[in-house]
Design a protein around this motif. Structure first.
Motif, PDB file in Angstrom:
ATOM      1  N   LEU A 148       0.832  -1.204   0.000  1.00 54.59           N
ATOM      2  CA  LEU A 148       0.000   0.000   0.000  1.00 54.59           C
ATOM      3  C   LEU A 148       0.869   1.258   0.000  1.00 54.59           C
ATOM      4  O   LEU A 148       1.873   1.328   0.700  1.00 54.59           O
ATOM      5  CB  LEU A 148      -0.913   0.023   1.221  1.00 54.59           C
ATOM      6  CG  LEU A 148      -1.986  -1.059   1.324  1.00 54.59           C
ATOM      7  CD1 LEU A 148      -2.932  -0.741   2.485  1.00 54.59           C
ATOM      8  CD2 LEU A 148      -2.773  -1.187   0.031  1.00 54.59           C
ATOM      9  N   CYS A 155      -8.089   4.034   3.309  1.00 53.47           N
ATOM     10  CA  CYS A 155      -8.803   3.210   2.347  1.00 53.47           C
ATOM     11  C   CYS A 155     -10.257   3.026   2.781  1.00 53.47           C
ATOM     12  O   CYS A 155     -10.568   3.077   3.973  1.00 53.47           O
ATOM     13  CB  CYS A 155      -8.131   1.845   2.209  1.00 53.47           C
ATOM     14  SG  CYS A 155      -6.429   1.941   1.603  1.00 53.47           S
ATOM     15  N   ALA A 172      -6.528  -2.489  -2.468  1.00 51.62           N
ATOM     16  CA  ALA A 172      -7.194  -1.539  -1.568  1.00 51.62           C
ATOM     17  C   ALA A 172      -7.534  -0.274  -2.341  1.00 51.62           C
ATOM     18  O   ALA A 172      -6.788   0.145  -3.233  1.00 51.62           O
ATOM     19  CB  ALA A 172      -6.283  -1.209  -0.390  1.00 51.62           C
ATOM     20  N   TYR A 173      -8.667   0.341  -2.004  1.00 50.90           N
ATOM     21  CA  TYR A 173      -9.134   1.528  -2.715  1.00 50.90           C
ATOM     22  C   TYR A 173      -9.407   2.661  -1.736  1.00 50.90           C
ATOM     23  O   TYR A 173     -10.075   2.468  -0.716  1.00 50.90           O
ATOM     24  CB  TYR A 173     -10.433   1.228  -3.468  1.00 50.90           C
ATOM     25  CG  TYR A 173     -10.288   0.196  -4.559  1.00 50.90           C
ATOM     26  CD1 TYR A 173      -9.980   0.573  -5.862  1.00 50.90           C
ATOM     27  CD2 TYR A 173     -10.472  -1.155  -4.275  1.00 50.90           C
ATOM     28  CE1 TYR A 173      -9.857  -0.366  -6.863  1.00 50.90           C
ATOM     29  CE2 TYR A 173     -10.340  -2.104  -5.271  1.00 50.90           C
ATOM     30  CZ  TYR A 173     -10.035  -1.710  -6.568  1.00 50.90           C
ATOM     31  OH  TYR A 173      -9.904  -2.653  -7.554  1.00 50.90           O
ATOM     32  N   THR A 174      -8.911   3.846  -2.070  1.00 50.73           N
ATOM     33  CA  THR A 174      -9.319   5.050  -1.356  1.00 50.73           C
ATOM     34  C   THR A 174     -10.641   5.545  -1.956  1.00 50.73           C
ATOM     35  O   THR A 174     -11.087   5.046  -2.997  1.00 50.73           O
ATOM     36  CB  THR A 174      -8.265   6.158  -1.495  1.00 50.73           C
ATOM     37  OG1 THR A 174      -8.191   6.555  -2.882  1.00 50.73           O
ATOM     38  CG2 THR A 174      -6.896   5.685  -1.023  1.00 50.73           C
TER      39      THR A 174
END
Length: 265
Positions: A148, A155, A172-174
């Protein structure tokens, strides 16, 4: 290999042996695919029923003859950009990505140093050849969050592969990532001929798999009527297709062939 920049149709011979009773209101089937033989068979099936098959990822020019279409909706100004503007944007984002991972991810700093390249060495798009590859084994070795570039607290969502061949690979996504993702998928649907008000039958799997939710948010961003069917339960898929009358079906090619065969039965 090319990434289509406009909607394309398969141009294939007619074969009565592949006649499958897709509802005539379903004119578009958007696919991700890995087996070209499946897509060819599906192309013949849908050619008979005047269904537009839009290839959503890379296709080989040597394998398919394709024809362009026009008149699709434009969602973002960048879609009208000249090649020089696109390449300038690609270069600035490549540099920004290289700088970000070099500064924030120890793994990438080590790999860059081993390759003898610094982010500031990226001066042209051709310099991407100097950057080290990231392999599946690298993703597994740093499972779950070792790659990350932001703190996990920034996230808002995690997706992962099934892990059938080892540890799952995690993405993983913000919140900003989610917004970008929705815009990109909406643009992909528009390129394929989708428009606000289309009824989108989303038969990609929901859950840890990234496909279902990714398509879902992009479809909503476009303004389409999104039906979150997910995968499996073929009898229910058929019932919803027949009763909800979708104008777009988003599904893997092997599964849509399975649906079609069951419909024929």
């Amino acid at each position: 290999l090319i990434r289509p920049t406009s909607p394309i149709d398969l141009v294939l011979p007619r074969r009565d042996s592949y006649l499958i009773p897709f509802p005539v209101h379903t004119r578009k089937i958007i696919l991700t695919f890995y087996n070209i033989h499946t897509i060819l068979k599906l192309g013949v099936i849908c050619n008979l029923y005047n269904v537009n098959i839009t290839l959503y990822i890379f296709v080989s020019l040597k394998t398919l003859y394709i024809k362009g279409e026009s008149g699709r909706m434009i969602l973002h100004d960048i879609e009208r950009a000249e090649r020089s503007e696109l390449e300038g944007l690609q270069l600035s984002r490549l540099r920004a990505t290289a700088e970000r991972v070099y500064e924030r991810v120890p793994f990438y700093r080590e790999r860059f140093d081993e390759a003898g390249v610094k982010p500031e060495d990226i001066r042209t798009l051709d310099d991407v050849r100097r950057l080290p590859f990231t392999t599946k084994s690298d993703l597994r070795a740093h499972y779950p969050f070792g790659l990350l570039a932001v703190d996990l607290t920034q996230c808002v969502r995690l997706h992962a592969s099934s892990g059938t061949s080892g540890k799952p690979t995690v993405v993983a996504y913000t919140k900003r990532d989610i917004d970008h993702w929705a815009d990109i998928v909406a643009r992909a649907l528009a390129i394929a001929g989708g428009k606000p008000g289309d009824v989108v039958h989303n038969a990609y799997g929901y859950g840890l798999f990234t496909g279902g939710l990714g398509l879902h948010y992009g479809s909503e961003r476009l303004g389409a009527v999104t039906v979150p069917v997910s995968g499996g339960n073929t009898e229910r898929q058929i019932m919803i297709i027949e009763e909800f009358r979708p104008t777009i079906i988003c599904v893997t090619p092997s599964y849509v062939c399975n649906i079609a065969e069951r419909m024929k039965e």
